[in-house]
Each structure stands twice: as C-alpha cells, then as structure tokens.
Design an enzyme around this catalytic site. Sequence first.
Site, PDB file in Angstrom:
ATOM      1  N   LYS A 219       0.832  -1.209   0.000  1.00  0.00           N
ATOM      2  CA  LYS A 219       0.000   0.000   0.000  1.00  0.00           C
ATOM      3  C   LYS A 219       0.861   1.251   0.000  1.00  0.00           C
ATOM      4  O   LYS A 219       0.647   2.180  -0.782  1.00  0.00           O
ATOM      5  CB  LYS A 219      -0.940  -0.008   1.207  1.00  0.00           C
ATOM      6  CG  LYS A 219      -1.876   1.194   1.250  1.00  0.00           C
ATOM      7  CD  LYS A 219      -2.753   1.207   2.511  1.00  0.00           C
ATOM      8  CE  LYS A 219      -3.769   0.116   2.495  1.00  0.00           C
ATOM      9  NZ  LYS A 219      -4.735   0.240   3.619  1.00  0.00           N
ATOM     10  N   GLU A 225      10.242  -5.815   3.681  1.00  0.00           N
ATOM     11  CA  GLU A 225      10.425  -7.124   3.056  1.00  0.00           C
ATOM     12  C   GLU A 225       9.997  -7.103   1.596  1.00  0.00           C
ATOM     13  O   GLU A 225      10.683  -7.643   0.715  1.00  0.00           O
ATOM     14  CB  GLU A 225       9.625  -8.192   3.821  1.00  0.00           C
ATOM     15  CG  GLU A 225      10.031  -8.354   5.271  1.00  0.00           C
ATOM     16  CD  GLU A 225       9.192  -7.524   6.217  1.00  0.00           C
ATOM     17  OE1 GLU A 225       9.073  -7.921   7.386  1.00  0.00           O
ATOM     18  OE2 GLU A 225       8.650  -6.478   5.792  1.00  0.00           O
ATOM     19  N   GLY A 280      -5.077  -5.143   5.610  1.00  0.00           N
ATOM     20  CA  GLY A 280      -4.347  -6.090   4.780  1.00  0.00           C
ATOM     21  C   GLY A 280      -4.927  -7.487   4.811  1.00  0.00           C
ATOM     22  O   GLY A 280      -5.056  -8.147   3.774  1.00  0.00           O
ATOM     23  N   ARG A 281      -5.299  -7.969   5.996  1.00  0.00           N
ATOM     24  CA  ARG A 281      -5.798  -9.332   6.102  1.00  0.00           C
ATOM     25  C   ARG A 281      -7.241  -9.471   5.613  1.00  0.00           C
ATOM     26  O   ARG A 281      -7.780 -10.573   5.593  1.00  0.00           O
ATOM     27  CB  ARG A 281      -5.668  -9.811   7.545  1.00  0.00           C
ATOM     28  CG  ARG A 281      -6.355  -8.925   8.574  1.00  0.00           C
ATOM     29  CD  ARG A 281      -5.880  -9.289   9.984  1.00  0.00           C
ATOM     30  NE  ARG A 281      -6.428  -8.428  11.017  1.00  0.00           N
ATOM     31  CZ  ARG A 281      -5.910  -7.262  11.368  1.00  0.00           C
ATOM     32  NH1 ARG A 281      -4.850  -6.795  10.740  1.00  0.00           N
ATOM     33  NH2 ARG A 281      -6.442  -6.548  12.342  1.00  0.00           N
ATOM     34  N   GLU A 366      -4.054 -11.997  14.206  1.00  0.00           N
ATOM     35  CA  GLU A 366      -3.683 -10.592  14.107  1.00  0.00           C
ATOM     36  C   GLU A 366      -4.863  -9.702  14.463  1.00  0.00           C
ATOM     37  O   GLU A 366      -4.697  -8.612  15.012  1.00  0.00           O
ATOM     38  CB  GLU A 366      -3.174 -10.266  12.699  1.00  0.00           C
ATOM     39  CG  GLU A 366      -2.559  -8.869  12.593  1.00  0.00           C
ATOM     40  CD  GLU A 366      -1.791  -8.653  11.301  1.00  0.00           C
ATOM     41  OE1 GLU A 366      -0.571  -8.916  11.280  1.00  0.00           O
ATOM     42  OE2 GLU A 366      -2.410  -8.238  10.300  1.00  0.00           O
ATOM     43  N   HIS A 397      -1.943 -38.358   9.899  1.00  0.00           N
ATOM     44  CA  HIS A 397      -0.702 -39.096  10.084  1.00  0.00           C
ATOM     45  C   HIS A 397       0.385 -38.200  10.666  1.00  0.00           C
ATOM     46  O   HIS A 397       1.574 -38.495  10.558  1.00  0.00           O
ATOM     47  CB  HIS A 397      -0.258 -39.692   8.752  1.00  0.00           C
ATOM     48  CG  HIS A 397      -1.222 -40.696   8.214  1.00  0.00           C
ATOM     49  ND1 HIS A 397      -1.140 -42.045   8.475  1.00  0.00           N
ATOM     50  CD2 HIS A 397      -2.348 -40.531   7.462  1.00  0.00           C
ATOM     51  CE1 HIS A 397      -2.141 -42.672   7.893  1.00  0.00           C
ATOM     52  NE2 HIS A 397      -2.886 -41.773   7.270  1.00  0.00           N
ATOM     53  N   LYS A 517       9.312  -4.043  13.800  1.00  0.00           N
ATOM     54  CA  LYS A 517       9.749  -3.314  12.607  1.00  0.00           C
ATOM     55  C   LYS A 517      10.757  -2.217  12.960  1.00  0.00           C
ATOM     56  O   LYS A 517      11.771  -2.032  12.273  1.00  0.00           O
ATOM     57  CB  LYS A 517       8.541  -2.687  11.906  1.00  0.00           C
ATOM     58  CG  LYS A 517       7.592  -3.668  11.263  1.00  0.00           C
ATOM     59  CD  LYS A 517       6.444  -2.916  10.607  1.00  0.00           C
ATOM     60  CE  LYS A 517       5.452  -3.845   9.952  1.00  0.00           C
ATOM     61  NZ  LYS A 517       4.329  -3.098   9.328  1.00  0.00           N
TER      62      LYS A 517
END
Length: 555
Positions: A219, A225, A280-281, A366, A397, A517
């Site tokens: 954004k 990152e 964002g999520r 979050e 399993h 951050k």
Amino acid sequence: MTRSERRPRPAPGVRALKSRPQWQALKRHARKLRAKHLRDLFEADPARGTQFAAETVGLHLDYAKQRLDARAIELLLELAQACALTERIAAMFRGERINATENRAVLHVALRMPKGKRLRVDGVDVIAEVHAVLERMAAFCERVRSGAWKGYRGDRIRHVVNIGIGGSDLGPVMAHEALRAYGDRGIDCRFVSNVDGSDFAEATRDLDPARTLFIVCSKTFTTQETLANAQAARRWCLNALGDDRAIARHFVAVSTNRSEVEKFGIDPTNMFGFWDWVGGRYSMDSAIGLSTMLAIGPQRFHEMLAGFHAMDEHFRKAPLARNLPVLHALIGIWNSNFLGIDSLAVLPYAHYLKRFPAYLQQLVMESNGKRVTHAGKPVGVDTSPIVWGEPGTNGQHSFYQLIHQGTRAVACDFIGFCESTSALTAQHDLLIANMLAQGEALAFGKSAAQVRAEGVPAALVPHKVFEGNRPSSTILARRLDPFTLGALVALYEHSTFVQGAIWDIDSFDQWGVELGKVLTRRIADELTAAKTPRLSHDSSTNALIRRYRRLRGNS
C-alpha cells in the site's frame, strides 16, 4: 457529521462483561456441562444431529459435536445482545469508524458490493470507486490472459510472480491454491513473501524474465520485506533484459504511493489502488487479488465476490440465532472462555485448501490477539485462540494423535465438500469418510469397556482408550468453487469480528507488529556497519549481533 464520522455506541468494557448476568450464567452453566460427555448429550436428544445445525448460501454448519446444549446457545445469544452486537454489525456496514485506534472505517464488505449500490464515506461513493478499480483490473487481466500484453521483447507473459507479505501474500496465495481447478494453466502464478533471499531465488530459478510479470503489492510501497524482494526482482529482470524501460512491461503495482511507484520504474497507469478502510488481512478481494484475477479470470473473480457478498448479506440481516458467523463465533467464545480450550485446529479435507489454515492464522490472531479493550484497559479474559491446521488426510498421520489422546483439548473445524474437483470420485468418497470418521471418533471415543470387549490384553487397554468428548464443528458445502470460497472466507471474517465485539477489542488494528519493525531497522544498520557499532541492546541481543558480525567477517 457524516455517517463515516459517527462513532458507534461504545461497547461494554471487560469489567462490565465479566460482571454481566449473562456471563455469570454462562460460567455456572459451563460448570454443569463439564460433567456431561458428548455421549450423554446425544443420548438425551435423539434429534441433536439436525437441531444443532444451520445453513446459508451453500454452507452447512454442523455444531452438534460441540460440548454445549440449547441453554448454552440461549445464554451466548443473550450475551451477544447485551454487548450490542446487532448495533456493532450495523455500524460496520454503515461505514462508521469502528477501527477506533486508527480512526478508520472498516469496509471490506464494500469490496464485494454489487455495482450500482451506494455507500458514502467522507462524502465519497466508495462502491463506485471499488468498481472503477475492478474494471481496470479486469481490462488489464484480459490483456495479459489474451496475449495482447507483451513483455519488453514482445514475448507473451507466461509467469506471474506476486511479491507481498502478510495480507498481500497470504490471501492471494490461499485463493490461488484454492481455485487452481478454475485457473488458466497457461499462466504460472508464484508468490514471494519472505525476505530470506532463498524465497525469491527458488520462485524465479526456472523462469524466463522476458515472459515474467511481477505484481508488487504494498500500500505504501515502503514495506521493508516487499521492497527488498521487489528490488531483487528488478535487478534480476534488468540483468537479463538490459534496459530500464523493460521495467514498465514486466512490473505492475498494487499501491497508493504514486511517486514511489514511478520512481521504481512502474508506469502509474499500471498501479491499482485500494483504501485505508481495507485492512491487509481483509484485502484478498481488492486489487491485492490481482494475481487471483489473472489466474481465474474476471468472471470467476466476480463469482468469488458474489459469494463474499451473499455471506455479508446473511450476516447483516439474519437473526442472531440463525446467523452462521454469529453462531460460529459464539461457539469459539464458549470454548475459549468457558471450557478453557485455547486452540483451534482448522482441518480442510480438500487439498486445494492447503493454505487456508495459514490464511486464518493471520485473520484471527492478528485481528484478535489483543490484550486491551477499546478503552485501553486490560481485557482480563482470553481472546484469540491459537489457530493452526493442515489438510486431511495428511494431518491424520501427523498431529491427530495429540488431538485424540493428548492432555490438552483442541477444538476442531472440519471443512469438506460433497463433490470432487478431480475425476477421482472414489478417492473423494474415501476422503470424506475419513473426515466424518475423525469427527465421530473425537466426539465419542472408545471406552475401556469397549476396548476390553475386543479382547485387547489388559496391559494395552489404557493405551487404546479414546476419551472422546473432544469438540468439533463441520462445515460442509457442495463444491469448492469461487462462490463457495468467497462465502467461506466471509464466514470466518465475520466470526472474527463478532468475537472481537464481545471481548470489546479493536479487531482491525495491529499495533503488535510495529515494535519489531522499528528494532529491525536499527539492528539492520548495526549488522552491516563498516565500523564496529556501539550497541545498547540487552546483553543477549548485543552478543548475537557481535557473533553475527564476526562470522560474516564484519568485525
């Protein structure tokens, strides 16, 4: 004062929540029910399997195997009403600034409203803006999918690499995996999120730069990152194509920072924006979903939006007692706050949903991993569950041993589909048989008497006993398609919001990611400084920095 400037009526503080008669009644009722096994609840109510179920927009929620009864549901609904849940739902849909700490509206529901609807925020019709972006996305995707969009050397685009992190990665990659059966196999979509260079290297090692398109999702276009990976992609592209002008043919952006996008070399006409009222999520159905639209096409993307919207309308209009997201959320409240079950395993019996648990980890934890209320006071009760999971049958399993016979109770959400997306229908029957068997085994278990009746030696009896009484819900749909995926994601989005409303926390901020951050920027400089830096961290961090510098030859 406009609608978006109005704030919703304050939710009750946690002190009021714990002292409410509904909360106290739930505590008393939970103590009574703890003595009852799910075997007892089913024996007492032969119709339980059909009565403890609800259905809408193609999703069937069976919660009969949860450790609750009709009275528990009544009390949970009374608690929701006492916490003004109906008003808080309405406030979100009106565009009020329910993200109080950031003074923002929360309108991911606007991303999937049909064209022609109207919703004004700060004097702007946001639905019109949403559809303007969707139309630009569709036009761009049609050009790429048809071959009209060419790379710098005139090659057709065959590879799409989405660069993002968090919500700009988890949603798109989950949707891409979930809808592979509907995708254009002539377009190879890949995803890069980890700042570890190995992620980028592996994603691009066998790609042809002349046929590759990068989507940079940030954004602000400043996310550390994402920009590190974007710059790596830029260098990779230029090393092969040798001309800065190539960037405009091989990169597009999902961002709102025009100047930084232009500085990078991306043509701003190929920048797709979104809004500060989209977290964002909650953004996979915004321009962040550009990679999804490229893979499945605009028509299928709109089918997914229709599934989202159908669940939105159900959530907005349905009575609380028949409201799937509300029921799902209240069951989570019951398990977490009254039965002490702090872990939720999401177990999709669908290979294509293999990234769904990871997507939900961000959505739920979050959103609701908060320790203070809207008023800044300690919550005082457990909030978000720990969410995890893997697709069946692989998980059986792996970690199902702990779920069946471990010392910690784990609540489970099973997700299955009646129709296979592959031609191997016999295997699909076996897949769903496994899912139903696991739910039954978790609920009813096997007693020592049953084990002994099978002739098991006495020394082995304790090892083969299944306590049962492990709670689970099952979500069953006809088929995993774009509409159903949209409805399923919206179900969990709204369930998360409901739980946050009950706990009186802000489900739409994420201040907990900020400190790391800030420290990262400081430590990054110290790791790479030419001269040995003066360190002022704790003794452990200082020692680790010095060791890293020494092993890297920087000291």
